[in-house]
Design a protein around this motif. Structure first.
Motif, PDB file in Angstrom:
ATOM      1  N   TYR A 176       0.823  -1.205   0.000  1.00 54.95           N
ATOM      2  CA  TYR A 176       0.000   0.000   0.000  1.00 54.95           C
ATOM      3  C   TYR A 176       0.862   1.263   0.000  1.00 54.95           C
ATOM      4  O   TYR A 176       0.619   2.199  -0.782  1.00 54.95           O
ATOM      5  CB  TYR A 176      -0.941   0.005   1.202  1.00 54.95           C
ATOM      6  N   ILE A 177       1.846   1.318   0.880  1.00 56.60           N
ATOM      7  CA  ILE A 177       2.638   2.545   0.965  1.00 56.60           C
ATOM      8  C   ILE A 177       3.551   2.714  -0.256  1.00 56.60           C
ATOM      9  O   ILE A 177       3.854   3.847  -0.652  1.00 56.60           O
ATOM     10  CB  ILE A 177       3.448   2.625   2.281  1.00 56.60           C
ATOM     11  N   GLN A 178       3.978   1.616  -0.871  1.00 56.62           N
ATOM     12  CA  GLN A 178       4.750   1.730  -2.105  1.00 56.62           C
ATOM     13  C   GLN A 178       3.905   2.313  -3.230  1.00 56.62           C
ATOM     14  O   GLN A 178       4.385   3.110  -4.038  1.00 56.62           O
ATOM     15  CB  GLN A 178       5.294   0.363  -2.529  1.00 56.62           C
ATOM     16  N   GLN A 179       2.646   1.914  -3.276  1.00 57.92           N
ATOM     17  CA  GLN A 179       1.773   2.341  -4.359  1.00 57.92           C
ATOM     18  C   GLN A 179       1.212   3.741  -4.159  1.00 57.92           C
ATOM     19  O   GLN A 179       1.171   4.537  -5.101  1.00 57.92           O
ATOM     20  CB  GLN A 179       0.622   1.347  -4.514  1.00 57.92           C
ATOM     21  N   PHE A 180       0.814   4.073  -2.917  1.00 57.82           N
ATOM     22  CA  PHE A 180       0.074   5.326  -2.700  1.00 57.82           C
ATOM     23  C   PHE A 180       0.857   6.390  -1.929  1.00 57.82           C
ATOM     24  O   PHE A 180       0.426   7.545  -1.883  1.00 57.82           O
ATOM     25  CB  PHE A 180      -1.236   5.029  -1.966  1.00 57.82           C
ATOM     26  N   ARG A 181       1.951   6.032  -1.306  1.00 61.00           N
ATOM     27  CA  ARG A 181       2.793   6.975  -0.563  1.00 61.00           C
ATOM     28  C   ARG A 181       1.981   7.882   0.376  1.00 61.00           C
ATOM     29  O   ARG A 181       2.025   9.111   0.301  1.00 61.00           O
ATOM     30  CB  ARG A 181       3.596   7.832  -1.534  1.00 61.00           C
TER      31      ARG A 181
END
Length: 331
Positions: free
Chosen positions: A109-114
């Motif tokens: 999730y954090i890789q995709q949406f930061r």
């Protein structure tokens, strides 16, 4: 070396029975090990936890291990923050562990949406087994003051923070009780959005009875109460420095809720003399009587306790003054 995505910061203090499981729970996740680092800060442990961590260091991943004299979890986390290289910070307690599948989903999730910060569900490991806490059943995006106003689990460990959001904020040195509450208020109040994921990313262990939060020795109870007073005074100062009226009202409700919780704990674990001493301190800081909290049950509690404690405080003050006069007059 490429900058890691996540820095796991783990304060270590006398939890040799748990720390290996804690670290292995991170390593067991099907995540590229170059995407994270683990920073363990040994805060003056007296057991073999440091040696266990040292034996787990290999070339396959980065485990950074430092030692300092005992200063408390706040100082340990601050030391970890100074060393952390990751774009995101995940605070993990040494006697807890992360959900292996949850780690994978959170990293994705954090890789995709930061996001600025993500929050997620957690489980509790009790003597009876695992108890699930499902606060989020779908993806939710909250404006920061709304999130704080709903008191939606102001813990550290069920959140991953962007380093840019944390900035120069640090934990209040010397505190080991509700320091996460203060940190979250200071950090999350600056977020545009708190993103809450419908997954379980953490397991909070309640069976470690030597943990600070569950140590009911007289000395520790006094320290916990003193920390609560210190943190509440700090939040009160923060509100005074805030010019945004909406933020002031939201933070005041959060503060009142926490003060109500402190008074409840004083009723449960402390004697009347200590309770009234705390009330006297709150009154001198203009934090008593406790104001509205935004929570119906807590409002009911403080609505009942405000007049009761005010009367007890007043009567105790009259007796104290009489005792002083009698002492002066030789009675």
């Amino acid at each position: 070396m490429k900058r890691p995505l996540v820095s796991f910061i783990i304060p270590l203090y006398n939890c040799e029975k748990y720390i290996e499981r804690c670290i292995n729970s991170i390593l067991s996740a099907e995540v590229d090990r170059k995407l994270f680092e683990i920073i363990v800060v040994d805060d003056g442990s007296r057991d073999g936890g440091y040696m266990i961590c040292d034996s787990m260091r290999t070339d396959g991943y980065e485990l950074r291990l430092i030692r300092q004299k005992n200063q408390g979890a706040s100082a340990a986390r601050n030391a970890g923050l100074e060393l952390a290289k990751g774009d995101y910070i995940w605070f993990v307690d040494g006697d807890d562990y992360v959900s292996t599948t949850g780690v994978c989903d959170i990293f994705d999730y954090i890789q995709q949406f930061r996001p600025e910060v993500v929050c997620f569900n957690y489980d509790e490991e009790t003597s009876e087994g695992i108890r699930t806490n499902a606060l989020y059943h779908k993806l939710e995006k909250w404006e920061s003051l709304e999130f704080l106003g709903h008191h939606r689990g102001l813990y550290l460990w069920n959140k991953v923070y962007s380093r840019s959001l944390i900035g120069d904020h640090r934990f209040l040195h010397g505190t080991k009780n509700i320091e996460d509450f203060l940190f979250n208020i200071e950090v999350l109040a600056n977020a545009a959005c708190v993103e809450c994921l419908p997954l379980h990313g953490y397991v909070y262990v309640t069976t470690n009875m030597s943990s600070t939060s569950r140590n009911l020795s007289c000395r520790n109870l006094v320290k916990l109460s003193q920390d609560s007073l210190t943190v509440h005074r700090k939040i009160h100062e923060l509100i005074g420095d805030t010019t945004d009226i909406r933020a002031r009202r939201a933070l005041a409700r959060i503060l009142n809720f926490s003060i109500g919780g402190h008074i409840f704990s004083l009723l449960k674990f402390y004697n009347l003399s200590y309770l009234l001493k705390a009330v006297r301190t709150y009154r001198s800081d203009r934090l008593f009587p406790v104001g509205t909290t935004g929570n119906a049950k807590m409002n009911l509690f403080v609505g009942v306790m405000n007049p009761v404690l005010f009367m007890a405080y007043t009567v105790s003050g009259l007796f104290s003054k009489k005792h002083e006069r009698d002492a002066v007059n030789g009675k």
